[in-house]
Structure formats: structure tokens, C-alpha cells
Design a protein around this motif. Structure first.
Motif, PDB file in Angstrom:
ATOM      1  N   ILE A  96       0.837  -1.205   0.000  1.00 52.46           N
ATOM      2  CA  ILE A  96       0.000   0.000   0.000  1.00 52.46           C
ATOM      3  C   ILE A  96       0.868   1.249   0.000  1.00 52.46           C
ATOM      4  CG2 ILE A  96      -1.664   1.331   1.360  1.00 52.46           C
ATOM      5  CD1 ILE A  96      -2.797  -1.366   2.330  1.00 52.46           C
ATOM      6  N   ALA A  97       1.903   1.233   0.824  1.00 52.77           N
ATOM      7  CA  ALA A  97       2.769   2.412   0.947  1.00 52.77           C
ATOM      8  C   ALA A  97       3.417   2.790  -0.381  1.00 52.77           C
ATOM      9  CB  ALA A  97       3.844   2.156   1.998  1.00 52.77           C
ATOM     10  N   PHE A  98       3.818   1.780  -1.160  1.00 47.45           N
ATOM     11  CA  PHE A  98       4.484   2.057  -2.430  1.00 47.45           C
ATOM     12  C   PHE A  98       3.584   2.849  -3.372  1.00 47.45           C
ATOM     13  CE2 PHE A  98       7.002  -2.076  -1.658  1.00 47.45           C
ATOM     14  CZ  PHE A  98       7.974  -1.379  -0.955  1.00 47.45           C
ATOM     15  N   TYR A  99       2.281   2.513  -3.421  1.00 50.22           N
ATOM     16  CA  TYR A  99       1.409   3.278  -4.316  1.00 50.22           C
ATOM     17  C   TYR A  99       0.789   4.481  -3.612  1.00 50.22           C
ATOM     18  CZ  TYR A  99      -2.999   1.267  -2.467  1.00 50.22           C
ATOM     19  OH  TYR A  99      -4.062   0.906  -1.670  1.00 50.22           O
ATOM     20  N   TYR A 100       0.693   4.414  -2.271  1.00 45.22           N
ATOM     21  CA  TYR A 100       0.124   5.538  -1.523  1.00 45.22           C
ATOM     22  C   TYR A 100       0.989   6.786  -1.684  1.00 45.22           C
ATOM     23  CZ  TYR A 100      -1.965   8.102   2.376  1.00 45.22           C
ATOM     24  OH  TYR A 100      -2.595   9.043   3.143  1.00 45.22           O
ATOM     25  N   ALA A 101       2.285   6.582  -1.774  1.00 41.50           N
ATOM     26  CA  ALA A 101       3.182   7.719  -1.977  1.00 41.50           C
ATOM     27  C   ALA A 101       2.871   8.434  -3.290  1.00 41.50           C
ATOM     28  CB  ALA A 101       4.637   7.248  -1.962  1.00 41.50           C
ATOM     29  N   ILE A 102       2.278   7.700  -4.248  1.00 42.30           N
ATOM     30  CA  ILE A 102       1.893   8.321  -5.526  1.00 42.30           C
ATOM     31  C   ILE A 102       0.751   9.313  -5.303  1.00 42.30           C
ATOM     32  CG2 ILE A 102       1.241   7.883  -7.920  1.00 42.30           C
ATOM     33  CD1 ILE A 102       3.854   6.509  -6.931  1.00 42.30           C
ATOM     34  N   VAL A 103      -0.199   8.962  -4.430  1.00 45.00           N
ATOM     35  CA  VAL A 103      -1.301   9.873  -4.119  1.00 45.00           C
ATOM     36  C   VAL A 103      -0.741  11.159  -3.512  1.00 45.00           C
ATOM     37  CG1 VAL A 103      -3.468  10.156  -2.859  1.00 45.00           C
ATOM     38  CG2 VAL A 103      -2.828   7.904  -3.735  1.00 45.00           C
ATOM     39  N   ILE A 157       9.419  10.870  -1.151  1.00 39.79           N
ATOM     40  CA  ILE A 157      10.078   9.816  -0.373  1.00 39.79           C
ATOM     41  C   ILE A 157      11.303  10.375   0.348  1.00 39.79           C
ATOM     42  CG2 ILE A 157      11.295   7.602  -0.492  1.00 39.79           C
ATOM     43  CD1 ILE A 157       8.265   7.442  -0.954  1.00 39.79           C
ATOM     44  N   LEU A 158      12.105  11.155  -0.351  1.00 42.24           N
ATOM     45  CA  LEU A 158      13.313  11.720   0.249  1.00 42.24           C
ATOM     46  C   LEU A 158      12.973  12.662   1.400  1.00 42.24           C
ATOM     47  CD1 LEU A 158      15.428  12.451  -2.966  1.00 42.24           C
ATOM     48  CD2 LEU A 158      15.723  10.572  -1.333  1.00 42.24           C
ATOM     49  N   LEU A 159      11.919  13.475   1.241  1.00 39.69           N
ATOM     50  CA  LEU A 159      11.503  14.390   2.306  1.00 39.69           C
ATOM     51  C   LEU A 159      11.033  13.610   3.532  1.00 39.69           C
ATOM     52  CD1 LEU A 159      10.845  17.209   3.389  1.00 39.69           C
ATOM     53  CD2 LEU A 159       8.617  17.053   2.229  1.00 39.69           C
ATOM     54  N   ALA A 160      10.251  12.558   3.305  1.00 40.56           N
ATOM     55  CA  ALA A 160       9.746  11.743   4.416  1.00 40.56           C
ATOM     56  C   ALA A 160      10.900  11.098   5.182  1.00 40.56           C
ATOM     57  CB  ALA A 160       8.798  10.673   3.888  1.00 40.56           C
ATOM     58  N   VAL A 161      11.848  10.551   4.456  1.00 43.71           N
ATOM     59  CA  VAL A 161      12.996   9.906   5.099  1.00 43.71           C
ATOM     60  C   VAL A 161      13.819  10.923   5.881  1.00 43.71           C
ATOM     61  CG1 VAL A 161      15.192   8.728   4.661  1.00 43.71           C
ATOM     62  CG2 VAL A 161      13.128   8.003   3.452  1.00 43.71           C
ATOM     63  N   PHE A 162      13.975  12.128   5.328  1.00 43.82           N
ATOM     64  CA  PHE A 162      14.722  13.188   6.010  1.00 43.82           C
ATOM     65  C   PHE A 162      14.088  13.527   7.359  1.00 43.82           C
ATOM     66  CE2 PHE A 162      15.129  17.754   6.931  1.00 43.82           C
ATOM     67  CZ  PHE A 162      16.507  17.841   7.110  1.00 43.82           C
ATOM     68  N   ILE A 163      12.750  13.583   7.387  1.00 45.40           N
ATOM     69  CA  ILE A 163      12.042  13.885   8.644  1.00 45.40           C
ATOM     70  C   ILE A 163      12.201  12.747   9.641  1.00 45.40           C
ATOM     71  CG2 ILE A 163       9.749  14.187   9.668  1.00 45.40           C
ATOM     72  CD1 ILE A 163       8.982  15.782   7.170  1.00 45.40           C
ATOM     73  N   LEU A 164      12.049  11.517   9.167  1.00 47.53           N
ATOM     74  CA  LEU A 164      12.045  10.362  10.067  1.00 47.53           C
ATOM     75  C   LEU A 164      13.420  10.065  10.664  1.00 47.53           C
ATOM     76  CD1 LEU A 164       9.620   8.013   8.115  1.00 47.53           C
ATOM     77  CD2 LEU A 164       9.167   9.214  10.256  1.00 47.53           C
ATOM     78  N   ILE A 165      14.482  10.397   9.955  1.00 45.21           N
ATOM     79  CA  ILE A 165      15.812  10.116  10.515  1.00 45.21           C
ATOM     80  C   ILE A 165      16.134  11.047  11.687  1.00 45.21           C
ATOM     81  CG2 ILE A 165      16.749   9.206   8.357  1.00 45.21           C
ATOM     82  CD1 ILE A 165      18.173  11.876   7.931  1.00 45.21           C
ATOM     83  N   ARG A 166      15.313  12.086  11.872  1.00 46.30           N
ATOM     84  CA  ARG A 166      15.507  12.978  13.010  1.00 46.30           C
ATOM     85  C   ARG A 166      14.967  12.375  14.301  1.00 46.30           C
ATOM     86  NH1 ARG A 166      16.453  18.275  11.595  1.00 46.30           N
ATOM     87  NH2 ARG A 166      15.256  19.066  13.359  1.00 46.30           N
ATOM     88  N   GLY A 167      14.274  11.236  14.188  1.00 43.56           N
ATOM     89  CA  GLY A 167      13.770  10.557  15.371  1.00 43.56           C
ATOM     90  C   GLY A 167      12.290  10.800  15.602  1.00 43.56           C
TER      91      GLY A 167
END
Length: 494
Positions: A96-103, A157-167
Motif C-alpha cells: 500500500i505504501a508504495f502506491y500511496y506515496a503516488i497519491v 520519499i526523500l523528504l519523508a525519510v529526512f524527517i524520520l531520521i531525526r527521530g
């Protein structure tokens, strides 16, 4: 393993709301409510209490107790030989996440589209008068074979990962404190505009009108259950992921109910914004109903710009709506990626390699949905209905551990609000029967029952075919069974 924790109750409540309130509310719910009206809403509310809340309570309690990713927590709870079920839950959610990111990417494309309209010489209304197909052509362009959509998807995807690596505290919690209140305010403004348009109230009447004959249609039951699961996050393993960061004295029941009711409120507000707009813009009620009942994937993306093109200051309101949609979609995408991050982190892989794996997997597996609307629709169907299977796996695990003992030793501990143990046990066993029945019912229906294509070959690429769905489920289940011992060793023993 030592876990970072949310700073307080509202940290995890907002995270739960962020997980639940997303594109499922603003994009998927209005489409289904438009197809089936109040009949769908009635079943959707029923499944909130019978299906979603017991599942969310179970997930919250499991994650809170075992403090691991979904595969590790589920295996510790259900036992070694059922590790493959946790693997299937994880893969379904990632599907779901793979296609949800498209939305989320589509939402951003429409946000920039709305911003550009403010600075154009001709208003959107003038453009539509000269070219009535302008919006449908734009939708067709961005949803099929569009490089800009693919690039936007990668940036999301890159923005989401950037936020999540902050904890959890500095990333997810801080983001949700801004995103969720803003979303509710934006939705309320849009509802007020929509209902004040001429004919808008008729859309509200249609939305809550019950057609009793629809209850004999299996599709509406499956859509109602899958939408409740899809939107609340029940059966996804997301609540299991978030609760792994909860404090030991966290109130499982109260937090779950706040998240569940907040989610349904956002869905109803979204329906009250979009369906009245359809009636206000249609030439007749019959035309509005006919359009809604097509179940168009583009309903939100085409109606909202039309709505705001017809009201003063509409260009700015359109920006607000698609900002709200992007915020909602993005806030829900964050815990999906967090689920992947936590499962990979359980393997004791370095943070750099973990991030690389997450980015490569999301970009690679999400690309087909970004490129083809048919592939997107197939994935939405396969893994949306797959949530019934993942929910069944969690229900079966709870049933094997004695529902009442499980509830009293995990869910009730630290909770000021106590749900009836008899109801919880009833819901667990009833849902197991309901889940199996709905899957059988769905497999036997004409709209999805094709196994062979027109050439007599296995219909692997049919958008809604049983052959495509069962094949994809089987690949994941068989892989999980083969790797069951290895998965247990990697996610539990070490």
C-alpha cells in the motif's frame, strides 16, 4: 532494545491521527460514499466498532509490550511458527505504501497546479469554458507516463525519510503537531464553502440517504470494511509500529478511541466538502448521482478545482484544499515508511544502509504505480482487500492467546477507559468468521471472479482479477513460509 519514546500522550495521539487521517479520508472515502451513499456510511461505522477498534487495540497492546518492528513483535506474540504472518502484514502494508506515496505526489502536483492558476491571465473558469476537458486532460497527463510525477514521487520519499531520521520526538511528533490541527481547520473552511453553494445541501442529503437494496451487494460490504481498515490503519501493523515508542503507562483504550473517532470525523468532513460540490456543479441531480456512482478515482482531483473555479477567491481556496490533501497524505505516509525503517532496524543494519534500502525499495517498487494508473488501481485493489487478510492474522493470533486474558494483561493495564471484555472476545471471534466469509464472497463475484483472460491464459495482469490478487498474495505467503525460521532468527533471537 532501547526505544525512543513520544514525549507525552498527545505525541502518540497525534501520531495515530496522522497515521489514520490521510488520502483515504480526502480521496478514497468521498469516492465510495459517492457510489453508495448512506448505505456505505452505515456499514463503515459498523465496521469501525466491530472490526477496526478491536484490531487497533490489539496492535497497540502488542507493540507497546514487545517494542519491536511488526515482524519481531508479531513473532514474539504469536510464536515462532507464525512469523510468516507478521511478514505478510509488513509486505501488505508496504504494498500500500508504495502506491500511496503516488497519491501524495498527485496531491503536490495539484497544489502547484492551483498555485499556478493564481498567476495566470485567464481564470480557471474561463479556461474551462473554452476547454471543458482541461481538468480531465490534466489528470490523464499526470496519472499516466508522466516524468514530473515520478520525480515528485521520489522527492516525497526523500523528504519523508529526512524527517524520520531525526527521530520520533524531533521528526514525527513535531511534524504532526503542525500538520494535524492545520488539516482540520482547512477541512472545515472547505465544508462551509461547499455547503453554501446553490444545490450543495442536496449532496449532503444524498450522502446520508440509505438505499436498503444495496445491502445485498457484496461489494459494498467489502468496500466498507476495507475502507475502515484502510483509513484507520487497522491491520496494517502501523499502530504496532507507533506504540513501540509509547510510554509503559500509556492508556491503550483511550488513545485508540481518540484516533479512531478523529479519523472518522475527518472522513465525514471530506465527504461533506466534495459530494455537495458535485451536486452544486452538476446540471441535474441525476447527472450528479450518475457521476458519483462511477466510482471515479479522479473524483477529488477534478471536482474540487471545478468547485473553487465557481466561487469568489476560489483560486486561493483551491490552494488551501490541495495543501490539506498533501498534508494528510504525507502525514499518513510517514508511519508507513517508519514501519519499514523499524523492521530493517531490527536487523541491526547501519543507519546509512537502512536509509539506502528504504529509498531504493520505495522508488523501485512504487515506480510502476507512478507510471500507470491501471497498475496503481491493481495495487489499490490487491492490497486494500489484503487488509482483510492481515486483520485476520492479527485476530487469529489474539484468539490463540485467549482474548480476555490478553486484553486484561495488556490492553487494560494503564488504561482509565476499559472496554467490555465480553464485547472484545465477541468481536475477535466474530471478525474471524466475517473475514473468511467476506474473502469467499469477494472471490465468488462476477466483477473479480475472472481467472483467465480472453485468450484462456492466467489473468495475471487483470486490474481487478482474482488471478492477479491471489498470485501476489501467494508469492508473499510462500516467501514468508520458506523464510519463516530465518525471519524468526533475525527479528527475534538476536
Amino acid at each position: 532494545m532501547s526505544k525512543e519514546q513520544f514525549s507525552n500522550r498527545w505525541g502518540i495521539v497525534l501520531a495515530a491521527l496522522g497515521m489514520a487521517i490521510g488520502a483515504g479520508n480526502l480521496w478514497r472515502f468521498p469516492r465510495l460514499a459517492g457510489q453508495y451513499g448512506g448505505s456505505f456510511i452505515l456499514l463503515w461505522i459498523l465496521f469501525l466498532f466491530i472490526w477496526s477498534i478491536p484490531l487497533l487495540l490489539s496492535e497497540f497492546a502488542i507493540g507497546k509490550k514487545y517494542k519491536s518492528g511488526v515482524i519481531g513483535s508479531f513473532a514474539k506474540f504469536a510464536g515462532k511458527k507464525y512469523t510468516w504472518m507478521g511478514f505478510f502484514i509488513t509486505m501488505c502494508t508496504l504494498g500500500i505504501a508504495f502506491y500511496y506515496a503516488i497519491v501524495t505526489a498527485w496531491s503536490f502536483r495539484y497544489l502547484t497546479f492551483s498555485v499556478n492558476n493564481i498567476f495566470k491571465k485567464d481564470t480557471l473558469l474561463e479556461t474551462l469554458q473554452s476547454n471543458p476537458d482541461y481538468l480531465s486532460n490534466f489528470w490523464g497527463g499526470i496519472s499516466n507516463g508522466d516524468y514530473i510525477t515520478v520525480i515528485t514521487y521520489i522527492c516525497v520519499i526523500l523528504l519523508a525519510v529526512f524527517i524520520l531520521i531525526r527521530g520520533v520526538k524531533n521528526g514525527l511528533e513535531k511534524a504532526n503537531k503542525l500538520l494535524i490541527p492545520s488539516l482540520f481547520v482547512l477541512l472545515l473552511v472547505i465544508v462551509i464553502v461547499s455547503l453554501n453553494m446553490e444545490g450543495g445541501i442536496r449532496g449532503l442529503e444524498y450522502m446520508f440517504a440509505i438505499d436498503w437494496s444495496l445491502f445485498s451487494n457484496p461489494t459494498i460490504w467489502i468496500e466498507a470494511l476495507s475502507q475502515s481498515a484502510w483509513s484507520t490503519g487497522a491491520g496494517w501493523g502501523l499502530m504496532m509500529t507507533l506504540s513501540a515508542f509509547s510510554r509503559d503507562n500509556e492508556d491503550v483504550t483511550l488513545n485508540t478511541f481518540i484516533g479512531a473517532f478523529g479519523n472518522n470525523t475527518a472522513s465525514l468532513l471530506s465527504g461533506m466538502a466534495i459530494l455537495p460540490a458535485v451536486f452544486a456543479l452538476a446540471a441535474s441531480d441525476a447527472e450528479a448521482i450518475s457521476y458519483l456512482q462511477t466510482g471515479n478515482q479522479a473524483l477529488t482531483f477534478t471536482i474540487i478545482p471545478m468547485l473553487f473555479a465557481n466561487v469568489p477567491g476560489g483560486d486561493f481556496l483551491s490552494v488551501l484544499f490541495f495543501l490539506a490533501l498533501f498534508v494528510a497524505a504525507f502525514s499518513s505516509l510517514l508511519p508507513m515508511i517508519e514501519l519499514f525503517l523499524q523492521n530493517v532496524a531490527d536487523l541491526n543494519i547501519s543507519k546509512r544502509k537502512t536509509l539506502l534500502i528504504v529509498i531504493v525499495c520505495f522508488v523501485g517498487f512504487g515506480f510502476p504505480s507512478a507510471w500507470s494508473l491501471d497498475f496503481f488501481s491493481n495495487q489499490d485493489w490487491v492490497w486494500g482487500v489484503g487488509l482483510i487478510v492481515t486483520g485476520l492474522f492479527i485476530l487469529i493470533a489474539v484468539a490463540m492467546n485467549n482474548p480476555i486474558d490478553f486484553k486484561e494483561s495488556t490492553i487494560d493495564v494503564g488504561s482509565d477507559m476499559i472496554l467490555s471484555s465480553s464485547f472484545f472476545r465477541f468481536a475477535i471471534f466474530t471478525n474471524i468468521a466475517v473475514g473468511f466469509f467476506l474473502i469467499y464472497w469477494w472471490l465468488s463475484q462476477d466483477y473479480s471472479a475472472q481467472w483467465l483472460n480472453e485468450n484462456g491464459q492466467w489473468d495475471l495482469f487483470g486490474v481487478y482479477s482474482n488471478a492477479s490478487t491471489i498470485t501476489q498474495w501467494a508469492i508473499v505467503i510462500i516467501t514468508g513460509l520458506i523464510l519463516n525460521g530465518y525471519l524468526y532468527k533475525k527479528f527475534v533471537r538476536q
